[in-house]
Design an enzyme around this catalytic site. Sequence first.
Site, short mmCIF file in Angstrom:
data_model
loop_
_atom_site.label_atom_id
_atom_site.label_comp_id
_atom_site.label_asym_id
_atom_site.label_seq_id
_atom_site.Cartn_x
_atom_site.Cartn_y
_atom_site.Cartn_z
N LYS A 24 0.73 -1.19 -0.02
CA LYS A 24 0.51 -0.26 -0.32
C LYS A 24 0.92 1.30 0.26
CE LYS A 24 -4.42 -1.64 1.96
NZ LYS A 24 -3.65 -2.97 1.92
C1 LIG Z 1 -4.25 -4.25 1.16
C2 LIG Z 1 -3.32 -5.65 1.15
C3 LIG Z 1 -3.80 -6.47 0.65
C4 LIG Z 1 -5.44 -6.77 0.01
O1 LIG Z 1 -5.37 -5.94 -1.00
P1 LIG Z 1 -6.84 -4.87 -1.95
O2 LIG Z 1 -6.47 -4.08 -3.10
O3 LIG Z 1 -7.41 -5.11 -0.62
O4 LIG Z 1 -6.99 -6.32 -2.80
C5 LIG Z 1 -3.29 -8.24 0.48
N1 LIG Z 1 -1.92 -7.83 0.84
C6 LIG Z 1 -1.92 -7.05 2.09
C7 LIG Z 1 0.01 -7.33 2.97
C8 LIG Z 1 -2.36 -6.07 2.25
O5 LIG Z 1 -1.72 -5.27 3.27
#
Ligand SMILES: *Cc1c(COP(=O)(O)O)cnc(C)c1O
Length: 471
Positions: free
Chosen positions: A116
């Site tokens: 993210k």
């Molecule tokens: C947010 C997150 C996901 C999922 O991503 P999406 O965009 O919500 O599908 C997967 N792995 C980690 C470590 C995350 O922080």
Amino acid sequence: MGSLISTRDASACSVSYLDAIVQGLAPDGGLLVPEEYPTITRQELAFLQGQDYQRIAAEVKQKFVGNEIRRADMGCFVNDAYAQENFGEGPTVPVRVLEDNLYIMNLSRGPTAAFKDIALQLLGRELNYTLQRRDEHVVMLGATSGDTGSAAEAAVKGCDSITLFMLSPQQGMSPFQKAQMGALSGENIYNVAIDGTFDDCQDLVKELKRDPEFANLGAVNSINWGRISSQVPYFVAGYLQVAETIGEQVDFVIPTGNFGNILSGYIAKKMGVPIGNLIAATNENDVVARLFNTGCYKSGTAIRTSSPSMDITKASNFERLLFDLVNRDVEKVRTFMDAFAREGQVRLDHVGINHNVFQENRLYARSTTHENRLNAIRYAHSHGRIIDPHTAAGVAVAMNYSAFSDVPTIVLETALPVKFEGTINEALSFIPEREERFQDLERHVPEGAFYRMSPNAGHLKQYIRDNAQRR
Ligand SMILES: *Cc1c(COP(=O)(O)O)cnc(C)c1O
């Protein structure tokens, strides 16, 4: 380029890119999508092959922003966001082979060790730029069960135009997560620990938003178009690292929760990147896998798993894909989403489509269990690599998916194992040594980093008034 429309607005009233990142959701409750997807040509891809990530990100991102951010400014944001201080030395999003045609792309080298960071670091800069130029200040309120909180905080830390209040449950976060967030408290960041659960935190956010005084609180949650569009460049970068010739197909396996990451891959493909299959890997919270395989979109109650950042009860960004699947018919999107809101479940037939539509678009989804993920961690380790339990969901799906023997397949690594040492230990019977930046992290939570409060909306409102005013 840059104009966006709501997935639910029949008048197709358009919003600029910069307005879209400030407002998040469309006023009618729909999600913002580009009037038209930009395109990337084979020549452009060939030109970008071998360039560094900053260059690729700037070129691809500019296509979504048009002339709303000058090229020189975009260049600065990208260089800053993905600078060495933030993403360490070497390539920003390296792809490495695990075995034969199976690759892992590391997206989690950023400040909070989660993928993210890639989108949020860029979005934070775009937001601050927009607000400064408009001479505006926004107060943001978010709720986190752990990981998103620190990534959002790291993204807006020190931005003069933004004050961020982040709610988290007093119990339930790992010491590592608490320490990551706690270290970011101060200046424009307020961490509020709620005596309750994550649901209590989310309910408080909703309750404040219903009060006209707080109705325009901002958020940088995963439906923000700025986040989705900032994730497209790494699909381009991943493709270019693996494809020997432009035009050759590459598949991606994507650990999936709220459907943001995979949606960005779908958009990259729409733009013209020669991506073959996009495969979502979920955990026991298998909303997406059930939807793809049965055509029924049904929210459940979240189960706590060893991949907590994928513990979701609905896949919010699916609405953007749905919009395309029904040929951008807003009435159908509305009908579908209203039925889902009312009943907690709805079938694709309800708007006249069949779940074969996923396969026709080469979109697949599989769920994984804790045991599958432990096995995937062991398997990756036997090939010299330690992966976290989210990435492990992706690797577990890839292991059962035979196409990768013929087609290069990239699993996206979405977090670093250091954040989930308990599960690593369970799989491998040891805890890997930490990078220097994470050593002793838990011991350095500053005194008073969290303001503790009962789940009381009145109290929270007063806290926000008192502290947002002072700036
Ligand atoms: C947010 C997150 C996901 C999922 O991503 P999406 O965009 O919500 O599908 C997967 N792995 C980690 C470590 C995350 O922080």
